[in-house]
Design an enzyme around this catalytic site. Structure first.
Site, short mmCIF file in Angstrom:
data_model
loop_
_atom_site.label_atom_id
_atom_site.label_comp_id
_atom_site.label_asym_id
_atom_site.label_seq_id
_atom_site.Cartn_x
_atom_site.Cartn_y
_atom_site.Cartn_z
N ARG A 89 0.83 -1.20 0.00
CA ARG A 89 0.00 0.00 0.00
C ARG A 89 0.86 1.25 0.00
NH1 ARG A 89 -3.11 -0.37 4.90
NH2 ARG A 89 -4.70 -1.51 3.78
N TYR A 90 1.92 1.22 0.81
CA TYR A 90 2.81 2.37 0.90
C TYR A 90 4.06 2.08 0.07
CZ TYR A 90 -0.03 3.09 5.09
OH TYR A 90 -1.06 3.26 5.96
N ARG A 93 7.17 0.09 1.95
CA ARG A 93 7.04 -1.10 2.80
C ARG A 93 5.91 -2.00 2.34
NH1 ARG A 93 5.38 3.66 4.77
NH2 ARG A 93 3.84 3.85 6.43
N CYS A 102 -3.15 -18.41 13.87
CA CYS A 102 -2.74 -17.71 15.09
C CYS A 102 -2.81 -18.68 16.26
CB CYS A 102 -3.68 -16.54 15.39
SG CYS A 102 -3.64 -15.26 14.14
N CYS A 106 -8.60 -13.74 18.45
CA CYS A 106 -9.15 -12.60 19.19
C CYS A 106 -10.54 -12.30 18.64
CB CYS A 106 -8.24 -11.38 19.01
SG CYS A 106 -6.51 -11.76 19.36
N CYS A 109 -10.71 -9.46 16.06
CA CYS A 109 -9.64 -9.43 15.05
C CYS A 109 -10.07 -8.70 13.78
CB CYS A 109 -9.24 -10.85 14.69
SG CYS A 109 -8.03 -10.91 13.35
N ARG A 111 -8.68 -9.07 10.96
CA ARG A 111 -8.60 -9.99 9.81
C ARG A 111 -9.38 -11.27 10.12
NH1 ARG A 111 -2.69 -8.63 9.28
NH2 ARG A 111 -2.68 -6.92 7.80
N ASP A 268 -11.08 -1.70 14.32
CA ASP A 268 -11.48 -1.70 12.91
C ASP A 268 -12.90 -2.22 12.72
OD1 ASP A 268 -9.08 -0.71 11.64
OD2 ASP A 268 -8.12 -2.59 12.20
N ASP A 305 -7.25 2.93 10.85
CA ASP A 305 -6.99 2.40 9.52
C ASP A 305 -8.25 2.72 8.71
OD1 ASP A 305 -5.77 0.89 7.41
OD2 ASP A 305 -4.72 -0.23 8.98
N LYS A 312 -3.34 4.10 7.32
CA LYS A 312 -3.53 4.52 8.71
C LYS A 312 -3.31 6.03 8.84
CE LYS A 312 -1.65 0.26 10.56
NZ LYS A 312 -1.27 -0.21 9.21
C1 LIG Z 1 -0.26 -0.90 8.89
C2 LIG Z 1 0.31 -1.17 7.60
C3 LIG Z 1 1.68 -0.94 7.37
C4 LIG Z 1 2.60 -0.41 8.43
O1 LIG Z 1 2.35 0.92 8.70
P1 LIG Z 1 3.30 1.75 9.68
O2 LIG Z 1 2.57 3.02 9.86
O3 LIG Z 1 4.62 1.86 9.00
O4 LIG Z 1 3.41 0.93 10.93
C5 LIG Z 1 2.18 -1.20 6.13
N1 LIG Z 1 1.41 -1.66 5.13
C6 LIG Z 1 0.11 -1.89 5.32
C7 LIG Z 1 -0.69 -2.39 4.17
C8 LIG Z 1 -0.50 -1.66 6.56
O5 LIG Z 1 -1.80 -1.91 6.74
S1 SF4 Z 2 -5.76 -9.91 16.20
FE1 SF4 Z 2 -6.24 -11.46 14.62
S2 SF4 Z 2 -4.29 -11.78 13.57
FE2 SF4 Z 2 -3.81 -10.83 15.54
S3 SF4 Z 2 -3.45 -12.55 16.97
FE3 SF4 Z 2 -5.59 -11.95 17.18
S4 SF4 Z 2 -6.66 -13.34 15.77
FE4 SF4 Z 2 -4.50 -13.38 15.15
#
Ligand SMILES: *Cc1c(COP(=O)(O)O)cnc(C)c1O
Ligand code: SF4
Length: 345
Positions: A89-90, A93, A102, A106, A109, A111, A268, A305, A312
């Site tokens: 996305r960025y 990174r 996992c 959670c 979560c 995801r 989220d 996010d 974010k």
């Molecule tokens: C959260 C996230 C990151 C990391 O973001 P930082 O602000 O650098 O911690 C990088 N890529 C994606 C897709 C993310 O969701």
């Molecule tokens: S938040 Fe989601 S990805 Fe993170 S440890 Fe919990 S269940 Fe796993």
């Protein structure tokens, strides 16, 4: 304290006394929709049914309430996925989803609809992802997440670290994990050895001081003593850590363990998590309550996010209001106002 066994699924939650037999039938649809799992270590940190640790892992009927605004992919992981297992996305990174498994699931979560299913990213996909990274010199950081990357064996982690270290433009590897807290026994000497020497930062997900027992403290100490920089990320959760006192206790405990609080995530818009979500105004009031009260080194950035994959953004209290002509109205930590004028240039 005797070693406790992990809990897998609703029936074992009932057997462990964390869900009442009367309640269980109403939770069957929750089990069908979302995985249920809690480690022995987390079970050992529960002091009472419905407390700050239990509620993070024990299913509730409220999870079947899906609000209109809630999404299957709340942070848009899929929107920016150039190859399987990678989110770019960025510019500088990428996120590499090495596994979808996992140690715990959670209840909030972000995801929750992606985790649990497929296990580890197949090696052919991993090779394709590493090739993509190698072909894009703008990528300076690889963030391992999932799932929880540290469910992989120390041998696999070592292999991955070695492969990443061969890509010259990758300056830093970041591992987002809940394992040092929820399954501290997995932070073995072999794992620490796999991380030591690699350019690795570990970001530990933890939401409440009560989660962090002696074994977790020892696991974090093993990482810190290996010279691995430690950060934390927490999710702001209604009824669990949505008070200045709870956040202060968590951040102070982390700092004593040499972990720098990095992000506090606004919860989220994952499906069935509305009962955990605070408002942004509540979150900002908590952050304002922490500022000045605790060391600035203990204060994470409160972030949202943006739903849909827009990334974010910090949710900050604005301390500087422009009045025009270089004049600013500045608000101090106690709410007092001060005028500040930029020097003429
Ligand atoms: C959260 C996230 C990151 C990391 O973001 P930082 O602000 O650098 O911690 C990088 N890529 C994606 C897709 C993310 O969701
Ligand atoms: S938040 Fe989601 S990805 Fe993170 S440890 Fe919990 S269940 Fe796993």
């Amino acid at each position: 304290m005797t070693e406790q066994r992990a809990i897998n699924g609703l029936a074992e939650m009932v057997a462990a006394g964390l869900v009442s037999p009367a309640q269980a039938p109403s939770l069957t649809p929750v089990e069908e929709a979302f995985r249920i799992r809690m480690t022995g270590a987390m079970r050992g940190r529960v002091l009472g049914v419905g407390d700050a640790v239990a509620r993070q892992f024990v299913p509730e009927a409220a999870e079947m309430i899906i609000r209109e605004e809630e999404l299957a992919d709340p942070i848009g992981d899929e929107v920016y996925s150039p190859v399987k297992g990678l989110t770019h996305r960025y510019p500088d990174r990428v996120i590499l989803h090495v596994t979808k498994t996992c140690e715990v699931y959670c209840r909030f979560c972000f995801r929750r609809e992606a985790v649990g299913d497929e296990g580890t990213l197949p090696d052919t996909d991993l090779v394709a992802a590493l090739d993509y990274i190698a072909l894009h010199p703008a990528i300076r950081e690889v963030i391992l997440t999932g799932g929880d990357p540290l469910v992989l064996s120390a041998r696999r982690i070592k292999g991955l670290m070695d492969r990443l270290s061969m890509i010259a433009h990758v300056d830093q590897v970041r591992i987002h994990t809940r394992i040092p807290v929820v399954a501290p026994e997995k932070v073995t000497e072999a794992l620490v050895a796999a991380l030591r020497g690699a350019r690795v930062w570990v970001v530990v997900h933890t939401n409440h001081a009560q989660e962090i027992g002696e074994a977790a403290e020892a696991a974090l100490a093993r990482l810190a003593e290996a010279g691995i920089p430690l950060l934390s990320q927490s999710v702001l959760l209604r009824g669990i850590n949505d008070s200045v006192a709870a956040l202060e206790e968590l951040f102070r405990k982390l700092m004593r363990l040499r972990v720098k609080p990095y992000y506090l995530h606004h919860c989220d818009l994952a499906k069935g998590t509305g009962h955990f979500r605070t408002t942004i105004a509540e979150g900002k009031a908590l952050m304002a309550g922490l500022r000045g009260r605790i060391s600035g080194t203990l204060i994470p950035t409160y972030v949202l996010d943006i739903p849909g994959g827009y990334g974010k953004v910090p949710l900050v209290r604005d301390h500087a209001e422009p009045l025009g002509d270089g004049l600013w109205r500045i608000t101090d930590w106690q709410g007092g106002h001060h005028l500040y004028r930029d020097p003429e240039r």
